[in-house]
Scaffold this motif. Structure first.
Motif, PDB file in Angstrom:
ATOM      1  N   GLN A 124       0.827  -1.206   0.000  1.00  0.00           N
ATOM      2  CA  GLN A 124       0.000   0.000   0.000  1.00  0.00           C
ATOM      3  C   GLN A 124       0.863   1.258   0.000  1.00  0.00           C
ATOM      4  O   GLN A 124       0.559   2.234  -0.708  1.00  0.00           O
ATOM      5  CB  GLN A 124      -0.917  -0.010   1.223  1.00  0.00           C
ATOM      6  N   TYR A 125       1.943   1.232   0.769  1.00  0.00           N
ATOM      7  CA  TYR A 125       2.849   2.382   0.767  1.00  0.00           C
ATOM      8  C   TYR A 125       3.515   2.548  -0.600  1.00  0.00           C
ATOM      9  O   TYR A 125       3.744   3.671  -1.060  1.00  0.00           O
ATOM     10  CB  TYR A 125       3.911   2.219   1.857  1.00  0.00           C
ATOM     11  N   VAL A 126       3.834   1.429  -1.255  1.00  0.00           N
ATOM     12  CA  VAL A 126       4.402   1.496  -2.603  1.00  0.00           C
ATOM     13  C   VAL A 126       3.405   2.147  -3.558  1.00  0.00           C
ATOM     14  O   VAL A 126       3.771   2.979  -4.395  1.00  0.00           O
ATOM     15  CB  VAL A 126       4.779   0.081  -3.102  1.00  0.00           C
ATOM     16  N   GLY A 127       2.128   1.762  -3.431  1.00  0.00           N
ATOM     17  CA  GLY A 127       1.101   2.374  -4.273  1.00  0.00           C
ATOM     18  C   GLY A 127       1.058   3.886  -4.112  1.00  0.00           C
ATOM     19  O   GLY A 127       0.894   4.625  -5.098  1.00  0.00           O
ATOM     20  N   ASN A 128       1.238   4.348  -2.885  1.00  0.00           N
ATOM     21  CA  ASN A 128       1.262   5.796  -2.656  1.00  0.00           C
ATOM     22  C   ASN A 128       2.467   6.453  -3.331  1.00  0.00           C
ATOM     23  O   ASN A 128       2.361   7.552  -3.885  1.00  0.00           O
ATOM     24  CB  ASN A 128       1.293   6.093  -1.160  1.00  0.00           C
ATOM     25  N   GLU A 129       3.621   5.794  -3.268  1.00  0.00           N
ATOM     26  CA  GLU A 129       4.810   6.352  -3.922  1.00  0.00           C
ATOM     27  C   GLU A 129       4.615   6.442  -5.431  1.00  0.00           C
ATOM     28  O   GLU A 129       5.038   7.410  -6.069  1.00  0.00           O
ATOM     29  CB  GLU A 129       6.033   5.497  -3.597  1.00  0.00           C
ATOM     30  N   ILE A 130       3.966   5.437  -6.000  1.00  0.00           N
ATOM     31  CA  ILE A 130       3.692   5.458  -7.447  1.00  0.00           C
ATOM     32  C   ILE A 130       2.762   6.621  -7.785  1.00  0.00           C
ATOM     33  O   ILE A 130       2.948   7.318  -8.797  1.00  0.00           O
ATOM     34  CB  ILE A 130       3.091   4.114  -7.889  1.00  0.00           C
ATOM     35  N   LEU A 131       1.746   6.844  -6.943  1.00  0.00           N
ATOM     36  CA  LEU A 131       0.860   7.988  -7.156  1.00  0.00           C
ATOM     37  C   LEU A 131       1.627   9.306  -7.079  1.00  0.00           C
ATOM     38  O   LEU A 131       1.457  10.193  -7.926  1.00  0.00           O
ATOM     39  CB  LEU A 131      -0.251   7.985  -6.108  1.00  0.00           C
ATOM     40  N   LYS A 132       2.475   9.442  -6.060  1.00  0.00           N
ATOM     41  CA  LYS A 132       3.231  10.687  -5.874  1.00  0.00           C
ATOM     42  C   LYS A 132       4.138  10.969  -7.067  1.00  0.00           C
ATOM     43  O   LYS A 132       4.410  12.132  -7.387  1.00  0.00           O
ATOM     44  CB  LYS A 132       4.068  10.606  -4.597  1.00  0.00           C
ATOM     45  N   HIS A 133       4.620   9.890  -7.723  1.00  0.00           N
ATOM     46  CA  HIS A 133       5.523  10.059  -8.863  1.00  0.00           C
ATOM     47  C   HIS A 133       4.785   9.914 -10.193  1.00  0.00           C
ATOM     48  O   HIS A 133       5.394   9.677 -11.233  1.00  0.00           O
ATOM     49  CB  HIS A 133       6.670   9.052  -8.772  1.00  0.00           C
ATOM     50  N   ASP A 148       5.442   6.823 -12.280  1.00  0.00           N
ATOM     51  CA  ASP A 148       6.843   6.475 -12.538  1.00  0.00           C
ATOM     52  C   ASP A 148       7.327   5.493 -11.466  1.00  0.00           C
ATOM     53  O   ASP A 148       6.756   5.392 -10.386  1.00  0.00           O
ATOM     54  CB  ASP A 148       7.697   7.740 -12.506  1.00  0.00           C
ATOM     55  N   ASN A 149       8.384   4.739 -11.804  1.00  0.00           N
ATOM     56  CA  ASN A 149       8.961   3.831 -10.808  1.00  0.00           C
ATOM     57  C   ASN A 149      10.280   4.358 -10.254  1.00  0.00           C
ATOM     58  O   ASN A 149      11.056   3.612  -9.668  1.00  0.00           O
ATOM     59  CB  ASN A 149       9.156   2.426 -11.402  1.00  0.00           C
ATOM     60  N   ASP A 150      10.520   5.644 -10.431  1.00  0.00           N
ATOM     61  CA  ASP A 150      11.750   6.273  -9.939  1.00  0.00           C
ATOM     62  C   ASP A 150      11.520   6.788  -8.507  1.00  0.00           C
ATOM     63  O   ASP A 150      11.393   7.977  -8.257  1.00  0.00           O
ATOM     64  CB  ASP A 150      12.167   7.428 -10.857  1.00  0.00           C
ATOM     65  N   TYR A 151      11.429   5.849  -7.578  1.00  0.00           N
ATOM     66  CA  TYR A 151      11.195   6.207  -6.182  1.00  0.00           C
ATOM     67  C   TYR A 151      11.975   5.255  -5.287  1.00  0.00           C
ATOM     68  O   TYR A 151      12.413   4.190  -5.714  1.00  0.00           O
ATOM     69  CB  TYR A 151       9.698   6.125  -5.843  1.00  0.00           C
ATOM     70  N   GLN A 152      12.152   5.651  -4.056  1.00  0.00           N
ATOM     71  CA  GLN A 152      12.809   4.800  -3.073  1.00  0.00           C
ATOM     72  C   GLN A 152      11.743   3.985  -2.337  1.00  0.00           C
ATOM     73  O   GLN A 152      10.664   4.497  -2.029  1.00  0.00           O
ATOM     74  CB  GLN A 152      13.595   5.652  -2.072  1.00  0.00           C
ATOM     75  N   LEU A 153      12.057   2.727  -2.069  1.00  0.00           N
ATOM     76  CA  LEU A 153      11.112   1.921  -1.298  1.00  0.00           C
ATOM     77  C   LEU A 153      10.873   2.572   0.060  1.00  0.00           C
ATOM     78  O   LEU A 153      11.825   2.908   0.768  1.00  0.00           O
ATOM     79  CB  LEU A 153      11.658   0.504  -1.095  1.00  0.00           C
ATOM     80  N   PRO A 154       9.615   2.784   0.412  1.00  0.00           N
ATOM     81  CA  PRO A 154       9.331   3.472   1.677  1.00  0.00           C
ATOM     82  C   PRO A 154       9.581   2.581   2.887  1.00  0.00           C
ATOM     83  O   PRO A 154       9.349   1.379   2.853  1.00  0.00           O
ATOM     84  CB  PRO A 154       7.829   3.798   1.554  1.00  0.00           C
ATOM     85  N   HIS A 155      10.095   3.188   3.941  1.00  0.00           N
ATOM     86  CA  HIS A 155      10.270   2.503   5.220  1.00  0.00           C
ATOM     87  C   HIS A 155       9.419   3.264   6.241  1.00  0.00           C
ATOM     88  O   HIS A 155       9.742   4.395   6.613  1.00  0.00           O
ATOM     89  CB  HIS A 155      11.743   2.485   5.633  1.00  0.00           C
ATOM     90  N   ALA A 158      -4.366   7.144   0.730  1.00  0.00           N
ATOM     91  CA  ALA A 158      -3.594   7.787  -0.332  1.00  0.00           C
ATOM     92  C   ALA A 158      -3.690   9.299  -0.170  1.00  0.00           C
ATOM     93  O   ALA A 158      -4.751   9.823   0.186  1.00  0.00           O
ATOM     94  CB  ALA A 158      -4.134   7.373  -1.699  1.00  0.00           C
ATOM     95  N   PRO A 159      -2.595  10.027  -0.407  1.00  0.00           N
ATOM     96  CA  PRO A 159      -2.645  11.492  -0.315  1.00  0.00           C
ATOM     97  C   PRO A 159      -3.616  12.057  -1.349  1.00  0.00           C
ATOM     98  O   PRO A 159      -3.529  11.719  -2.534  1.00  0.00           O
ATOM     99  CB  PRO A 159      -1.201  11.916  -0.618  1.00  0.00           C
ATOM    100  N   ARG A 160      -4.543  12.886  -0.905  1.00  0.00           N
ATOM    101  CA  ARG A 160      -5.552  13.426  -1.821  1.00  0.00           C
ATOM    102  C   ARG A 160      -4.910  14.217  -2.959  1.00  0.00           C
ATOM    103  O   ARG A 160      -5.342  14.141  -4.110  1.00  0.00           O
ATOM    104  CB  ARG A 160      -6.543  14.308  -1.053  1.00  0.00           C
ATOM    105  N   TRP A 161      -3.850  14.979  -2.633  1.00  0.00           N
ATOM    106  CA  TRP A 161      -3.218  15.785  -3.676  1.00  0.00           C
ATOM    107  C   TRP A 161      -2.624  14.905  -4.774  1.00  0.00           C
ATOM    108  O   TRP A 161      -2.686  15.259  -5.967  1.00  0.00           O
ATOM    109  CB  TRP A 161      -2.141  16.690  -3.070  1.00  0.00           C
ATOM    110  N   ALA A 162      -2.055  13.747  -4.379  1.00  0.00           N
ATOM    111  CA  ALA A 162      -1.463  12.857  -5.369  1.00  0.00           C
ATOM    112  C   ALA A 162      -2.540  12.224  -6.244  1.00  0.00           C
ATOM    113  O   ALA A 162      -2.369  12.084  -7.471  1.00  0.00           O
ATOM    114  CB  ALA A 162      -0.647  11.769  -4.670  1.00  0.00           C
ATOM    115  N   GLU A 212      -3.756  14.927  -8.711  1.00  0.00           N
ATOM    116  CA  GLU A 212      -2.794  15.195  -9.786  1.00  0.00           C
ATOM    117  C   GLU A 212      -2.777  14.071 -10.803  1.00  0.00           C
ATOM    118  O   GLU A 212      -2.692  14.319 -12.016  1.00  0.00           O
ATOM    119  CB  GLU A 212      -1.397  15.407  -9.185  1.00  0.00           C
ATOM    120  N   CYS A 213      -2.857  12.823 -10.327  1.00  0.00           N
ATOM    121  CA  CYS A 213      -2.872  11.690 -11.260  1.00  0.00           C
ATOM    122  C   CYS A 213      -4.163  11.663 -12.064  1.00  0.00           C
ATOM    123  O   CYS A 213      -4.156  11.335 -13.263  1.00  0.00           O
ATOM    124  CB  CYS A 213      -2.702  10.379 -10.496  1.00  0.00           C
TER     125      CYS A 213
END
Length: 229
Positions: free
Chosen positions: A173-182, A185-192, A210-214, A217-218
């Motif tokens: 789920q955290y990975v899904g959020n990173e994908i939304l933020k980017h 794109d898959n240019d992100y760091q795995l979240p800890h 999920a962040p509403r802003w992300a 934007e998507c």
């Protein structure tokens, strides 16, 4: 082939279902053709199949995975529409496969094959952390034969605690959020996200928002793409 779902936990914190559907080796039982120093002729040996292709994958899905889902799926779950997420290996079949179409609806279950996004290994729950956990357990046995390896992997799969699998689903789920933020794109760091600390404090969420802003934007990006088609 390994298959897992998200574990289910009761209100008292007890595991009601560990999410493990099964792990099935691509092997055959073959009789030895000649006597050697290790075994006599006719001894049944475990051998890997020659090729893991669509024929082998289809047979594994129909003959092993579908029965496992029907047997192990929690009976109190609601609508039984289950999405089977695969990576994009050529050996995998698609939902429109003619033979699969004859089997994907059974006894109230509807099983839908779908693929993870291309070039997104972090979207695969097995690759994201589950296989690494199994591998660390399996190597303790130091298997020397195919049969030993198969047994060690199965044993490690069974030994792995449901909480480990549950945490991997949380990571997804955290990975899904990173994908939304980017923006896909898959240019992100795995979240800890300090899941262990949050769990000890009693603050580990069951679902990650999920962040509403992300999301907005998507959504705007998708709308612009559609308008230009």
């Amino acid at each position: 082939m390994a298959a897992v779902a998200r574990p289910r936990w009761g209100q008292d914190g007890q595991c009601e279902w560990d999410g493990k559907l099964g792990i099935f080796p691509f092997t055959d039982a073959v009789a030895a053709k000649r006597t050697s120093k290790n075994r006599v002729k006719g001894t049944i040996e475990t051998k890997p199949i020659k090729s893991v292709n669509q024929i082998a994958t289809r047979a594994m899905l129909i003959n092993y995975l579908i029965p496992a889902i029907k047997e192990k799926w929690p009976p109190h779950e609601g609508e039984r529409v289950i999405y089977i997420i695969q990576d994009n290996a050529k050996a995998h079949i698609l939902q429109n496969d003619q033979e699969w179409q004859q089997h994907y609806k059974q006894d109230g279950f509807t099983l839908i094959l779908t693929q993870q996004p291309a070039n997104s290994p972090d979207c695969n729950i097995l690759d994201l952390g589950f296989f690494r956990s199994i591998q660390s357990l399996m190597h303790k046995n130091m298997p020397k034969t195919v049969e030993d390896l198969s047994g060690a992997v199965t044993e490690a799969y069974n030994e792995l605690h449901a909480k480990t699998l549950s945490n991997v689903w949380m990571s997804l789920q955290y990975v899904g959020n990173e994908i939304l933020k980017h923006k896909g794109d898959n240019d992100y760091q795995l979240p800890h996200n300090k899941k262990k600390i949050l769990e000890d404090e009693g603050n580990l969420p069951e679902q990650v928002k999920a962040p509403r802003w992300a999301v907005n934007e998507c959504k705007q990006l998708v709308d612009e793409w559609r308008a230009n088609q």
